[in-house]
Design an enzyme around this catalytic site. Structure first.
Site, short mmCIF file in Angstrom:
data_model
loop_
_atom_site.label_atom_id
_atom_site.label_comp_id
_atom_site.label_asym_id
_atom_site.label_seq_id
_atom_site.Cartn_x
_atom_site.Cartn_y
_atom_site.Cartn_z
N ASP A 39 -3.72 -1.60 3.20
CA ASP A 39 -2.95 -1.10 1.93
C ASP A 39 -3.74 -1.31 0.67
O ASP A 39 -3.67 -0.61 -0.37
CB ASP A 39 -1.73 -1.77 1.52
CG ASP A 39 -0.57 -1.57 2.81
OD1 ASP A 39 -0.67 -0.31 3.28
OD2 ASP A 39 0.42 -2.25 2.78
N ARG A 81 -4.12 9.10 1.91
CA ARG A 81 -4.64 8.37 1.01
C ARG A 81 -6.28 8.71 1.09
O ARG A 81 -6.96 8.41 0.12
CB ARG A 81 -4.29 6.88 1.14
CG ARG A 81 -3.00 6.48 0.73
CD ARG A 81 -2.75 5.05 0.75
NE ARG A 81 -1.29 4.78 0.22
CZ ARG A 81 -0.59 3.70 0.38
NH1 ARG A 81 -1.06 2.74 1.40
NH2 ARG A 81 0.58 3.43 -0.13
N LYS A 85 6.08 -7.69 -0.15
CA LYS A 85 7.06 -6.60 0.43
C LYS A 85 7.36 -6.66 1.81
O LYS A 85 8.49 -6.67 2.05
CB LYS A 85 6.33 -5.35 0.08
CG LYS A 85 7.24 -4.01 0.25
CD LYS A 85 6.90 -3.00 -0.38
CE LYS A 85 5.47 -2.03 0.06
NZ LYS A 85 5.73 -1.43 1.23
N SER A 86 6.35 -6.83 2.56
CA SER A 86 6.51 -7.08 4.06
C SER A 86 7.53 -8.38 4.44
O SER A 86 8.24 -8.18 5.23
CB SER A 86 5.33 -7.38 4.98
OG SER A 86 4.50 -6.21 4.73
N ARG A 142 0.54 3.02 -4.61
CA ARG A 142 -0.79 2.44 -4.42
C ARG A 142 -1.98 3.13 -5.26
O ARG A 142 -2.99 2.72 -5.64
CB ARG A 142 -1.21 1.84 -2.97
CG ARG A 142 -0.02 1.01 -2.42
CD ARG A 142 -0.60 -0.16 -1.52
NE ARG A 142 0.59 -0.68 -0.79
CZ ARG A 142 1.13 -1.84 -1.68
NH1 ARG A 142 0.57 -2.26 -2.61
NH2 ARG A 142 2.20 -2.24 -0.86
N ARG A 195 6.40 11.47 7.75
CA ARG A 195 5.58 10.27 8.08
C ARG A 195 5.81 10.33 9.94
O ARG A 195 6.91 10.39 9.95
CB ARG A 195 5.99 8.96 7.55
CG ARG A 195 5.38 9.19 5.90
CD ARG A 195 5.25 7.83 5.39
NE ARG A 195 4.53 6.88 6.05
CZ ARG A 195 4.52 5.54 5.77
NH1 ARG A 195 5.27 5.25 4.58
NH2 ARG A 195 3.90 4.63 6.04
N ARG A 240 11.38 -8.26 6.11
CA ARG A 240 11.90 -9.20 7.09
C ARG A 240 12.62 -10.06 6.99
O ARG A 240 13.80 -10.58 7.81
CB ARG A 240 10.46 -9.79 7.53
CG ARG A 240 9.70 -8.62 8.53
CD ARG A 240 8.10 -9.15 8.55
NE ARG A 240 7.30 -8.20 9.44
CZ ARG A 240 6.92 -6.97 8.80
NH1 ARG A 240 7.20 -6.33 7.55
NH2 ARG A 240 6.24 -6.21 9.43
N LYS A 265 0.05 7.41 5.41
CA LYS A 265 0.72 6.42 4.40
C LYS A 265 1.60 7.35 3.68
O LYS A 265 1.98 8.41 3.73
CB LYS A 265 -0.31 5.62 3.80
CG LYS A 265 -1.20 4.67 4.55
CD LYS A 265 -0.13 3.63 5.38
CE LYS A 265 -0.90 2.89 6.30
NZ LYS A 265 -0.16 1.72 7.05
N GLN A 301 4.48 -2.37 12.01
CA GLN A 301 5.72 -1.64 12.05
C GLN A 301 5.95 -1.36 13.49
O GLN A 301 7.08 -1.56 13.87
CB GLN A 301 5.48 -0.63 10.90
CG GLN A 301 5.64 -0.98 9.61
CD GLN A 301 5.46 0.27 8.77
OE1 GLN A 301 5.57 1.60 9.02
NE2 GLN A 301 5.16 0.13 7.25
C1 S3P Z 1 3.68 -3.03 6.99
C2 S3P Z 1 2.76 -2.56 7.75
C3 S3P Z 1 1.61 -1.60 7.29
C4 S3P Z 1 1.46 -1.42 5.98
C5 S3P Z 1 2.90 -1.36 5.15
C6 S3P Z 1 3.74 -2.59 5.51
C7 S3P Z 1 4.77 -3.88 7.30
O1 S3P Z 1 1.96 -0.51 8.02
O2 S3P Z 1 0.73 -0.36 5.86
O3 S3P Z 1 2.73 -1.07 3.88
O4 S3P Z 1 5.62 -4.54 6.73
O5 S3P Z 1 4.92 -4.19 8.73
P1 S3P Z 1 1.54 -0.07 9.41
O6 S3P Z 1 2.29 -0.92 10.49
O7 S3P Z 1 2.14 1.30 9.64
O8 S3P Z 1 0.12 -0.31 9.61
#
Ligand code: S3P
Length: 425
Positions: A311, A342, A19-20, A384, A119, A24, A338, A166
Site C-alpha cells: 500500500d 495504481r 485500518k487492517s 493513497r 475489483r 479485524r 487496488k 485478504q
Molecule cells: C489488507 C490487505 C492488502 C492491502 C489492503 C488491506 C488487509 O490487500 O492492500 O489495503 O487488511 O488484509 P491484499 O490482501 O489484496 O493484498
C-alpha cells in the site's frame, strides 16, 4: 483541493489506528463470546463500513470517540440481514466478510461502490467454493455484488497464487466453520494481523513458513484491543520528512509489524534517515519514528518485500522521483487491482509533474532527480494516490490541484489537517 510548495515540515504527529487491525477487531469481536473493547479504532470510512455490515448482521456495536464496544454473539450468533450489505470502498470488508458469510445458515448479498464492483473476487470465490461455499457474482463478472448462500464447509489446503492477506484471511475465517483443519500457503508472507488476533481471541492456529493452519469451531473470547497507528498512513509523513529540505518529523505510535514494515527497509536502502524510538514488542510491535531530511538514491524493490509495502508503493514512487538515479519496482502487479490501477494512475500523475517514469506490467521504472512541478492530479478517488501527491506537492514548484482529494476519509480523515499543521510556509 489546492496545494503549494512548503519551506519545511517539522513537528510531531500521532497517526490514527491501523485500518487492517481495526477491521479485524470488529469482525472477530462479533464472532467472539462476550464483549470486545477497541481503543484507537480507525474512524475511517472503510472501517465504518465494517461496523455497518456487522450491525446489519445483528451485532450491537457502540461507537464513541474513545472506544468501540462490540457485543459478540459467538461463532453462530450472526443473524440474517434484512438488507444488502454495503462494503463501500473496502476490499478488506468485502473479502473477509465473504469468508464468514460462507459458513452461516442464511443467504446474504453484499456490494460496494463503483471501485469495489470492479475489483477481482475470483480470488476468494475459488477457494471458498472449494470449501463448499455457494457464492454467485450477481452480474457473472467475478466481481461484487455477490450473493453468498451459507453452507456446511469442508477444511481444505489452499495454495494461493497471490500473496494477499485478504484472501488468506477469508479462507481462515471460513475455516472457523469447517469440518476439519484448513490451511493456506502463500507465495510470500502477507500481513499476519489475522493470525495474531485470531490466536489472541482463542483460535487454534499454527504458522509454518508461508503456511497457516486453523482448526474449526473454536470458542472465541472477547478481547481488549489497542490498535497501533497505521504504518501505511505514517508512510506519507515518512516520505515528507525524507524529501522536504530541513524536515524533521516525530511520528508517534506506529505499528512496525515485520509483515508491514517494508517501507522502513526501502527508505533506509535509499539513504533515508529514520530512527526507531520507544520500541514496544508486546503484541503487535510499535515504535515512534524520527525522520529527517535525507538525500535519497534509487533502489530495486521486488520479491518477498512487495507484500510488506504494497500500500506504500505509490508514495515510495514519489520518493523515487526525488532520488538520484533509477528505482525499479517489480513483482507488484497487484497494484493494478487496488482501489485504482495504481501503476497507470501513478505513471500518469508523476508524468504530469515532470517525472521520468515508465509503467511496466508489474511495476514502474522511475528515473529520479529532476525537479517536480505542480500539476492537476486526478486521484481517481483513491485515498493513497491523493495522499501521495499531497506529499509530492510539498516539494513541487507552483500549484498542485488534486481532484477528488476528500477520498482520504477512507483511511485518514484528518490527513490534510495533520500535514498542514507540520507545514512551514
Ligand atoms: C489488507 C490487505 C492488502 C492491502 C489492503 C488491506 C488487509 O490487500 O492492500 O489495503 O487488511 O488484509 P491484499 O490482501 O489484496 O493484498
Amino acid at each position: 483541493m489546492e496545494f503549494q510548495k512548503v519551506r519545511s515540515v517539522r513537528g510531531e504527529v500521532t497517526i490514527p489506528g491501523d485500518k487492517s487491525i481495526s477491521h479485524r477487531a470488529v469482525m472477530f469481536g462479533a464472532l467472539a463470546e462476550g464483549t470486545t473493547e477497541v481503543t484507537n479504532f480507525l474512524q475511517g470510512a472503510d472501517c465504518l463500513s465494517t461496523i455497518d455490515c456487522f450491525r446489519k448482521l445483528g451485532i450491537n456495536i457502540e461507537n464513541t470517540p474513545e472506544r468501540i464496544i462490540i457485543k459478540g454473539r459467538g461463532l453462530h450468533g450472526l443473524q440474517a440481514p434484512s438488507d444488502i450489505l454495503d462494503c463501500g470502498n473496502s476490499g478488506t470488508t468485502t473479502r473477509l466478510i465473504s469468508g464468514i458469510l460462507s459458513g452461516q445458515s442464511f443467504t446474504t448479498t453484499l456490494t460496494g461502490d463503483a471501485s469495489i464492483q470492479k475489483r477481482p473476487m475470483r480470488r476468494i470465490i475459488e477457494p471458498l467454493s472449494m470449501m463448499g461455499a455457494d457464492i454467485q457474482s450477481v452480474h457473472g463478472n467475478d466481481c461484487a455484488p455477490l450473493t453468498i448462500k451459507g453452507s456446511s464447509l469442508h477444511g481444505i489446503h489452499y495454495n494461493s497464487k497471490v500473496a494477499s492477506a485478504q484472501v488468506k484471511s477469508a479462507i481462515l475465517l471460513a475455516g472457523l466453520y469447517a469440518d476439519g483443519p484448513t490451511s493456506v500457503t502463500e507465495p510470500a508472507i502477507s500481513r499476519n494481523h489475522s493470525e495474531i488476533m485470531l490466536k489472541n481471541f482463542g483460535a487454534e492456529l499454527s504458522v509454518q513458513n508461508e503456511t497457516v493452519t486453523i482448526l474449526p469451531q473454536p470458542a472465541l473470547h472477547g478481547q481488549k484491543i489497542c490498535v497501533p497507528g497505521d504504518i501505511s498512513s505514517a508512510a506519507y509523513f515518512i516520505a515528507a520528512g525524507l524529501l522536504v529540505p530541513g524536515a524533521e518529523i516525530l511520528i508517534r505510535n506506529v505499528g512496525i509489524n515485520p509483515t508491514r514494515n517494508g517501507i522502513l527497509k526501502v527508505a533506509r536502502a535509499m539513504g533515508g534517515k529514520i530512527a526507531l524510538l520507544n520500541e514496544n514488542h508486546e503484541g503487535e510491535p510499535t515504535a515512534d519514528l524520527l525522520v529527517k531530511h535525507s538525500s535519497l538514491h534509487g533502489t530495486i524493490i521486488e520479491g518477498d518485500l512487495i507484500p510488506t509495502l504494497i500500500d506504500e508503493l505509490p508514495v515510495i514512487a514519489v520518493m523515487a522521483a526525488c532520488a538520484e538515479g533509477t528505482t525499479i519496482i517489480r513483482d507488484a502487479s497487484e497494484l493494478r487491482v487496488k482501489e485504482s490501477n495504481r501503476i497507470d494512475v501513478m505513471v500518469e500523475n508523476l508524468t504530469a509533474m515532470g517525472v521520468k517514469v515508465e509503467g511496466t506490467e508489474d511495476g514502474m521504472i522511475i528515473t529520479g532527480g529532476s525537479p517536480l512541478h505542480g500539476a492537476v492530479i486526478d486521484s481517481k478517488a483513491d485515498h493513497r494516490i491523493a495522499m501521495s501527491f499531497a506529499v509530492a506537492s510539498l516539494i513541487a514548484d507552483g500549484n498542485t490541484e488534486i481532484t477528488g482529494a476528500e477520498c482520504v476519509n477512507i483511511s485518514y480523515p484528518a490527513f490534510y489537517e495533520d500535514l498542514n499543521r507540520l507545514s512551514i510556509r
